[in-house]
Motif scaffolding. Structure first.
Motif, PDB file in Angstrom:
ATOM      1  N   CYS A 172       0.833  -1.203   0.000  1.00 34.70           N
ATOM      2  CA  CYS A 172       0.000   0.000   0.000  1.00 34.70           C
ATOM      3  C   CYS A 172       0.868   1.254   0.000  1.00 34.70           C
ATOM      4  O   CYS A 172       1.950   1.274   0.590  1.00 34.70           O
ATOM      5  CB  CYS A 172      -0.909   0.012   1.234  1.00 34.70           C
ATOM      6  N   ASN A 232      -2.758  -3.915   5.337  1.00 32.63           N
ATOM      7  CA  ASN A 232      -3.227  -2.598   4.904  1.00 32.63           C
ATOM      8  C   ASN A 232      -2.377  -1.464   5.456  1.00 32.63           C
ATOM      9  O   ASN A 232      -2.774  -0.299   5.389  1.00 32.63           O
ATOM     10  CB  ASN A 232      -4.699  -2.398   5.273  1.00 32.63           C
ATOM     11  N   THR A 241      -4.661  -1.208  -1.352  1.00 27.19           N
ATOM     12  CA  THR A 241      -5.233   0.068  -0.921  1.00 27.19           C
ATOM     13  C   THR A 241      -4.177   1.162  -1.050  1.00 27.19           C
ATOM     14  O   THR A 241      -3.030   0.972  -0.616  1.00 27.19           O
ATOM     15  CB  THR A 241      -5.709  -0.004   0.541  1.00 27.19           C
ATOM     16  N   SER A 286      -3.645   5.669  -0.895  1.00 22.81           N
ATOM     17  CA  SER A 286      -4.278   6.905  -0.414  1.00 22.81           C
ATOM     18  C   SER A 286      -3.535   8.129  -0.936  1.00 22.81           C
ATOM     19  O   SER A 286      -2.315   8.098  -1.143  1.00 22.81           O
ATOM     20  CB  SER A 286      -4.284   6.912   1.124  1.00 22.81           C
ATOM     21  N   SER A 345      -6.639   0.016  -7.805  1.00 21.38           N
ATOM     22  CA  SER A 345      -6.553  -0.763  -6.574  1.00 21.38           C
ATOM     23  C   SER A 345      -7.938  -1.024  -6.008  1.00 21.38           C
ATOM     24  O   SER A 345      -8.898  -0.319  -6.348  1.00 21.38           O
ATOM     25  CB  SER A 345      -5.701  -0.026  -5.530  1.00 21.38           C
ATOM     26  N   GLY A 365      -8.931  -0.485  -3.042  1.00 21.87           N
ATOM     27  CA  GLY A 365      -9.322   0.648  -2.214  1.00 21.87           C
ATOM     28  C   GLY A 365      -8.536   1.882  -2.589  1.00 21.87           C
ATOM     29  O   GLY A 365      -7.300   1.828  -2.711  1.00 21.87           O
ATOM     30  N   THR A 368      -4.576   4.262   5.157  1.00 24.53           N
ATOM     31  CA  THR A 368      -4.812   2.987   4.478  1.00 24.53           C
ATOM     32  C   THR A 368      -5.311   1.923   5.444  1.00 24.53           C
ATOM     33  O   THR A 368      -5.909   0.924   5.030  1.00 24.53           O
ATOM     34  CB  THR A 368      -3.519   2.469   3.820  1.00 24.53           C
ATOM     35  N   ALA A 409      -8.854   0.089   5.484  1.00 27.51           N
ATOM     36  CA  ALA A 409      -9.246  -0.992   4.569  1.00 27.51           C
ATOM     37  C   ALA A 409      -9.431  -2.279   5.362  1.00 27.51           C
ATOM     38  O   ALA A 409      -8.527  -3.110   5.471  1.00 27.51           O
ATOM     39  CB  ALA A 409      -8.198  -1.167   3.479  1.00 27.51           C
ATOM     40  N   GLY A 417     -11.592  -6.016  -2.531  1.00 29.23           N
ATOM     41  CA  GLY A 417     -11.419  -5.335  -1.262  1.00 29.23           C
ATOM     42  C   GLY A 417     -11.776  -6.256  -0.108  1.00 29.23           C
ATOM     43  O   GLY A 417     -11.783  -7.482  -0.250  1.00 29.23           O
TER      44      GLY A 417
END
Length: 452
Positions: free
Chosen positions: A230, A259, A352, A354, A372, A374, A381, A384, A406
């Motif tokens: 992530c 995550n 995930t 961000s 992705s 998320g 992150t 998630a 997800g």
């Protein structure tokens, strides 16, 4: 001891029998299981301590990682209470089966319904976290699926007792006693992976090696993710306070989780302003930074020599494809939002990612462009997660693009079937329709349940 084929056959038979049992019985089963777990708490946690002691020996010998050890502890951080609460949360969720998501009147008196139904028999293979036995059994029961569960050898003492409690709970209901089964050996897993006539879906939860091995050794569909690579991207408009909060939480909250953030991407315009502030906040939390040349050079003038020596190192190409699962974070500087999106899509595991930004346009572009499961804006992150999404708990994370993606809760454990009914006195036949016959009406029916 039953053979793998006998276990699989029993699971399939249990699933088929359960389809004729009212769904309310599944809720009865969940409450019965919770009571059994509560009654056996001391025994189970004692076994868990024994597992932890044995695992610590493996860690000390260098045969097991600290992150795996942390996942094993069932008595830490209210994990036991959360596990039991997860059962209640799932029990109160709406039944995911029997939902109509398409209904049409094809002809006068000829109705077609597409209705959600369980997948069938699930084979779930996981490592370390013993509470996964309860989490997945809970989701399987509520969604009407039978399940065969295999935990890691490092949690055998704990998972055996958890499985016994589940079996005792099921025995107090009308559901078949083989609805949820557990296995202990890798040999059983290998045998089960060949039994696609009985098992409908494999869900692996664990290391990259575990998932890849399963994907390469079965014809059964596999739902899961191999890595949790992530990223957090600090956009040029990022707010300092948001950046610090989101980045630190994404890395520090639970570093060994799939995550947690493994890569920080810094817009080049922030190298002399926001980046040193974020770096100091991470180092204050004992995070080790693996920096590319540009992010490293901008720390040389802002950090003291001791902090640079103890917490900052140059990154290597493999740093950005490594799931650290520890207080280690790879850092790279990029010139634009588009380059950040390209970087994430080529380096991440599509779990995930961000963005920290004050630009609505950039937030939209990021969420559209990043491929992705998320995509978050100004949020850690670590959100998630099935529990945090309101799924009660989760069976795992899927980074695939088919069926479920997800955090996978109840809705990810159902598929659908088509139901058709003719109310005509003589029934309906296809031969009635065509160029010289009837034409289909295809008229939408407003329905939330199937009337038959």
């Amino acid at each position: 001891m039953s053979s793998a084929e006998e276990i699989a056959k029993a699971a399939k038979a249990a699933f088929e029998a359960s389809q004729l049992i009212p769904s309310e019985e599944r809720i009865v089963a969940l409450h019965a299981i919770k009571r059994e777990l509560e009654a056996r708490k001391d025994e189970i946690l004692t076994a868990n301590k024994e597992d932890l002691q044995a695992a610590q020996v493996e860690v000390d010998a260098g045969r097991m990682s600290e992150s795996l050890l942390k996942r094993l502890d069932l008595g830490k951080d209210d994990k036991w209470c959360s596990m039991l609460q997860g059962i209640l949360d799932v029990a109160t969720l709406p039944d995911p089966t029997g939902k109509v998501n398409y209904a049409s009147e094809l002809d006068d008196g000829l109705e077609l319904y597409r209705v959600s139904c369980p997948i069938g028999v699930l084979l779930v293979i996981f490592e370390a976290r013993p509470e996964v036995v309860v989490n997945i059994a809970t989701l399987a029961i509520k969604s009407g699926n039978a399940a065969i569960l295999k935990g890691g050898k490092e949690s055998n003492r704990t998972t055996v007792l958890l499985a016994n409690a589940i079996s005792s709970g099921l025995a107090q209901t009308n559901l078949p006693p083989t609805y949820i089964q557990t296995i202990q050996t890798r040999a059983e897993v290998s045998s089960l992976l060949a039994l696609d006539q009985y098992i409908d879906l494999v869900i692996p939860r664990g290391s990259n090696a575990l998932v890849k091995n399963i994907q390469n050794n079965t014809r059964i569909p596999v739902m899961g993710h191999a890595d949790g690579l992530c990223s957090v991207f600090l956009d040029e408009s990022a707010d300092i306070e948001k950046a610090v909060r989101v980045v630190v939480d994404s890395k520090v909250n639970y570093p060994s989780a799939c995550n947690s953030a493994e890569t920080l991407i810094v817009h080049e315009s922030l190298l002399s302003t926001l980046w040193p502030v974020v770096a100091k906040a991470l180092i204050a939390e004992n995070v080790k930074l693996l920096c590319d040349e540009r992010t490293l050079s901008h720390l040389n003038n802002t950090l003291d020599a001791e902090k640079l020596k103890s917490h900052v190192e140059p990154s290597a190409p493999e740093s950005y494809s490594t799931e650290h699962l520890s207080l280690t974070l790879s850092v790279v500087s990029l010139p634009s939002l588009s380059s950040a999106i390209q970087w994430i899509n080529s380096h991440s595991s599509h779990h995930t990612d961000s963005i920290v930004t004050e630009s609505e346009a950039n937030a939209t572009t990021f969420c559209q462009g990043v491929d992705s499961a998320g995509v978050f804006v100004n949020a850690s992150t670590r959100f998630a997660d099935g529990f945090r999404y309101g799924f009660g708990t989760e069976v795992g994370i899927s980074t695939g693009r088919i069926h479920a993606r997800g955090p996978v809760g109840l809705e990810g454990l159902v598929t659908y079937k088509y139901k058709m009914r003719s109310k005509a006195k003589v029934g309906h036949t296809v031969g009635e329709f065509g160029t010289d016959g009837k034409q289909f009406k295809h008229k939408t029916i407003e329905a939330t349940s199937v009337p038959f």
